[in-house]
Design a protein around this motif. Structure first.
Motif, PDB file in Angstrom:
ATOM      1  N   ALA A 211       4.967   4.125  -5.663  1.00 55.86           N
ATOM      2  CA  ALA A 211       3.723   4.101  -4.950  1.00 55.86           C
ATOM      3  C   ALA A 211       2.959   5.245  -4.802  1.00 55.86           C
ATOM      4  N   ILE A 212       1.546   5.210  -5.120  1.00 59.55           N
ATOM      5  CA  ILE A 212       0.978   6.275  -5.119  1.00 59.55           C
ATOM      6  C   ILE A 212       0.068   6.516  -3.992  1.00 59.55           C
TER       7      ILE A 212
ATOM      8  N   ALA B  94       1.763  13.045 -14.485  1.00 58.15           N
ATOM      9  CA  ALA B  94       0.633  13.252 -13.449  1.00 58.15           C
ATOM     10  C   ALA B  94      -0.422  14.021 -13.839  1.00 58.15           C
ATOM     11  N   LEU B  95      -1.577  13.573 -13.492  1.00 57.51           N
ATOM     12  CA  LEU B  95      -2.869  14.205 -13.810  1.00 57.51           C
ATOM     13  C   LEU B  95      -3.504  15.001 -12.515  1.00 57.51           C
ATOM     14  N   GLY B  96      -3.104  16.255 -12.404  1.00 55.19           N
ATOM     15  CA  GLY B  96      -3.288  16.954 -11.216  1.00 55.19           C
ATOM     16  C   GLY B  96      -1.907  16.693 -10.181  1.00 55.19           C
ATOM     17  N   ALA B  97      -2.105  17.296  -9.102  1.00 53.49           N
ATOM     18  CA  ALA B  97      -1.092  16.836  -8.033  1.00 53.49           C
ATOM     19  C   ALA B  97      -0.935  15.409  -7.833  1.00 53.49           C
ATOM     20  N   LEU B  98       0.154  14.822  -7.701  1.00 54.34           N
ATOM     21  CA  LEU B  98       0.451  13.586  -7.421  1.00 54.34           C
ATOM     22  C   LEU B  98       1.505  13.533  -6.313  1.00 54.34           C
ATOM     23  N   HIS B  99       1.255  12.562  -5.525  1.00 50.28           N
ATOM     24  CA  HIS B  99       2.102  12.331  -4.129  1.00 50.28           C
ATOM     25  C   HIS B  99       2.323  10.908  -3.822  1.00 50.28           C
ATOM     26  N   GLY B 100       3.487  10.561  -3.516  1.00 52.96           N
ATOM     27  CA  GLY B 100       3.769   9.198  -3.322  1.00 52.96           C
ATOM     28  C   GLY B 100       5.052   8.826  -2.586  1.00 52.96           C
ATOM     29  N   VAL B 101       5.644   7.787  -2.751  1.00 56.18           N
ATOM     30  CA  VAL B 101       6.985   7.318  -2.178  1.00 56.18           C
ATOM     31  C   VAL B 101       7.378   6.736  -3.415  1.00 56.18           C
ATOM     32  N   VAL B 102       8.955   7.087  -3.448  1.00 58.63           N
ATOM     33  CA  VAL B 102       9.746   6.249  -4.722  1.00 58.63           C
ATOM     34  C   VAL B 102      10.520   5.170  -4.012  1.00 58.63           C
TER      35      VAL B 102
ATOM     36  N   ALA C 208      -4.446  -4.065  -0.926  1.00 57.52           N
ATOM     37  CA  ALA C 208      -4.509  -5.539  -0.899  1.00 57.52           C
ATOM     38  C   ALA C 208      -3.178  -6.065  -0.117  1.00 57.52           C
ATOM     39  N   LEU C 209      -2.309  -5.553   0.168  1.00 57.59           N
ATOM     40  CA  LEU C 209      -1.135  -5.864   1.127  1.00 57.59           C
ATOM     41  C   LEU C 209      -1.590  -5.872   2.334  1.00 57.59           C
ATOM     42  N   PRO C 210      -1.016  -6.988   2.982  1.00 55.61           N
ATOM     43  CA  PRO C 210      -1.186  -7.016   4.671  1.00 55.61           C
ATOM     44  C   PRO C 210      -0.638  -5.710   4.957  1.00 55.61           C
ATOM     45  N   ARG C 211      -1.300  -5.435   6.332  1.00 57.44           N
ATOM     46  CA  ARG C 211      -1.052  -4.102   7.199  1.00 57.44           C
ATOM     47  C   ARG C 211       0.547  -3.879   7.079  1.00 57.44           C
ATOM     48  N   GLU C 212       1.317  -4.862   7.629  1.00 58.52           N
ATOM     49  CA  GLU C 212       2.551  -4.727   8.084  1.00 58.52           C
ATOM     50  C   GLU C 212       3.356  -4.579   6.830  1.00 58.52           C
ATOM     51  N   ASP C 213       2.980  -5.427   5.827  1.00 58.40           N
ATOM     52  CA  ASP C 213       3.779  -5.415   4.557  1.00 58.40           C
ATOM     53  C   ASP C 213       3.623  -4.063   3.742  1.00 58.40           C
ATOM     54  N   ARG C 214       2.333  -3.265   3.955  1.00 59.68           N
ATOM     55  CA  ARG C 214       1.959  -2.115   3.456  1.00 59.68           C
ATOM     56  C   ARG C 214       2.884  -0.791   4.284  1.00 59.68           C
ATOM     57  N   ARG C 215       2.979  -0.989   5.242  1.00 63.36           N
ATOM     58  CA  ARG C 215       3.903  -0.140   6.266  1.00 63.36           C
ATOM     59  C   ARG C 215       5.083  -0.205   5.829  1.00 63.36           C
ATOM     60  N   ALA C 216       5.822  -1.474   5.798  1.00 67.53           N
ATOM     61  CA  ALA C 216       7.344  -1.620   5.259  1.00 67.53           C
ATOM     62  C   ALA C 216       7.589  -1.094   4.023  1.00 67.53           C
ATOM     63  N   LEU C 217       6.580  -1.326   3.060  1.00 68.84           N
ATOM     64  CA  LEU C 217       6.809  -0.543   1.699  1.00 68.84           C
ATOM     65  C   LEU C 217       6.849   0.768   1.900  1.00 68.84           C
ATOM     66  N   ILE C 218       5.936   1.532   2.471  1.00 73.27           N
ATOM     67  CA  ILE C 218       6.068   3.007   2.511  1.00 73.27           C
ATOM     68  C   ILE C 218       7.166   3.352   3.485  1.00 73.27           C
TER      69      ILE C 218
ATOM     70  N   ILE D 216      -3.519   6.831 -24.694  1.00 73.24           N
ATOM     71  CA  ILE D 216      -3.589   6.516 -23.144  1.00 73.24           C
ATOM     72  C   ILE D 216      -3.996   5.219 -22.923  1.00 73.24           C
ATOM     73  N   LEU D 217      -3.231   4.377 -21.962  1.00 71.12           N
ATOM     74  CA  LEU D 217      -3.396   3.052 -21.859  1.00 71.12           C
ATOM     75  C   LEU D 217      -4.093   3.059 -20.516  1.00 71.12           C
ATOM     76  N   ALA D 218      -4.061   3.853 -19.654  1.00 72.47           N
ATOM     77  CA  ALA D 218      -4.610   3.541 -18.222  1.00 72.47           C
ATOM     78  C   ALA D 218      -4.409   4.909 -17.419  1.00 72.47           C
ATOM     79  N   LEU D 219      -5.113   4.792 -16.494  1.00 70.18           N
ATOM     80  CA  LEU D 219      -5.132   5.814 -15.116  1.00 70.18           C
ATOM     81  C   LEU D 219      -4.910   5.005 -13.847  1.00 70.18           C
ATOM     82  N   ARG D 220      -3.866   5.534 -13.253  1.00 73.45           N
ATOM     83  CA  ARG D 220      -3.448   5.018 -12.073  1.00 73.45           C
ATOM     84  C   ARG D 220      -3.567   6.044 -10.914  1.00 73.45           C
ATOM     85  N   GLY D 221      -4.090   5.616  -9.809  1.00 74.90           N
ATOM     86  CA  GLY D 221      -4.352   6.438  -8.695  1.00 74.90           C
ATOM     87  C   GLY D 221      -3.985   5.901  -7.488  1.00 74.90           C
ATOM     88  N   ARG D 222      -4.462   6.409  -6.322  1.00 76.49           N
ATOM     89  CA  ARG D 222      -4.078   6.010  -4.887  1.00 76.49           C
ATOM     90  C   ARG D 222      -4.072   4.573  -4.527  1.00 76.49           C
TER      91      ARG D 222
END
Length: 230
Positions: free
Chosen positions: A49-50, A95-103, A13-23, A68-74
Motif C-alpha cells: 500500500a503506497i 520505484a520511480l523515485g523514493a517510494l514508501h508504504g506498508v507491506v 476510498a476506504l472508510p476511515r477505520e478500514d484504512r487505519r486497520a489496513l495500514i 509501461i502499463l501504468a503509474l501507481r502512486g500514493r
C-alpha cells in the motif's frame, strides 16, 4: 487508455477505520529509486500500500523490450492481483523515485478483504478499471498515431501529476524519453520526433528529467486526432 488508476485511490476510498486497520496491519517499507518492488512471473503474493512516491508497472515483450502499463502512486495498492488469485506476478513494479508504504502478506490482505465488503468492492472495481484500460490501450495501438498517443499521455500526466507555474504546467515525474516511448508502445526515435514537433510549436518544453506543458488545450485536440502539430 490510462497510465493511472481510478480518480480516487484505493486507500482514500476506504472508510476511515478500514484504512487505519489496513495500514496498521502492514510493515513499513521504503524503496530506493529504481528498486524493483515485485518482478514479473515471481511467485510472491505480498501487497504494497503506497503512502508516498510513485512506481512504474511494466512488462517485458517477446522481443525483450519494456512496455509501461501504468503509474501507481500514493493511496494505491500494488500486487493485489497475485494476492487474490495466488498466481505468479503479471508485471514488474519499480520505484520511480523514493517510494514508501506498508507491506502486507497475501494471506493477511485476503483476510482483510473478506472481513470488509467495501474493500472487496473497491478491489473488484479497480481490477475492472484496469481491464477496461487494457482494452482501450489495444484499440489505441491499432488506430492512433504516435503523436496522438504521446499527446494523450502528456495530457494525462498534466492532469494527474502536474504543478502549475508561470511558465506552464511542470510534470514532477522523472520520466525520460525511453519511458515515454515504453508508455505508448513506440520507439524512442518516434517519440523524440514527436516531441520535436511539439517543442517547435511551443506546446512543451523538455530537458533532462524535466517536462513543462505550455498548452494543454492543443495537446488535447491532438490526442483526439483533431489537428496536426506543424
Amino acid at each position: 487508455m490510462s497510465l493511472f488508476g481510478q480518480d480516487r485511490p484505493f486507500l482514500d476510498a476506504l472508510p476511515r477505520e478500514d484504512r487505519r486497520a489496513l495500514i496498521a496491519s502492514g510493515t513499513p517499507r521504503s524503496y530506493a529509486p529504481g528498486e524493483v518492488v515485485v518482478r514479473e512471473r515471481d511467485t510472491s503474493t505480498f501487497v504494497l500500500a503506497i503512502l508516498a512516491g510513485w512506481s512504474v508497472v511494466s512488462v517485458e515483450t517477446e522481443r525483450g523490450a519494456r512496455l509501461i502499463l501504468a503509474l501507481r502512486g500514493r493511496g494505491e495498492v500494488i500486487g493485489d492481483l497475485a494476492a487474490v488469485d495466488q498466481h505468479p506476478r503479471s508485471a514488474t513494479v519499480t520505484a520511480l523515485g523514493a517510494l514508501h508504504g506498508v507491506v502486507l502478506p497475501g494471506e493477511r490482505f485476503r483476510r482483510f478483504l473478506s472481513a470488509r465488503p467495501v474493500a472487496t468492492q473497491l478491489i473488484m472495481r479497480q481490477l475492472s478499471s484496469r481491464l477496461r484500460s487494457a482494452d482501450g490501450e489495444r484499440r489505441s495501438l491499432a488506430s492512433e498515431t504516435v503523436l496522438q498517443r504521446l499527446s494523450a499521455r502528456l495530457v494525462e500526466l498534466v492532469e494527474r501529476a502536474g504543478r502549475a507555474t508561470p511558465e506552464g504546467v511542470v510534470v514532477d515525474l522523472p520520466l525520460p524519453q525511453h519511458d515515454l516511448a515504453s508508455a505508448i508502445g513506440a520507439t524512442r526515435e518516434a517519440v523524440a520526433k514527436a516531441l520535436r514537433l511539439l517543442r517547435a510549436q511551443g506546446l512543451v518544453e523538455t530537458g533532462p528529467r524535466r517536462l513543462v506543458v505550455t498548452d494543454t488545450g492543443v495537446l488535447r485536440l491532438l490526442a483526439g486526432g483533431h489537428g496536426e502539430a506543424g
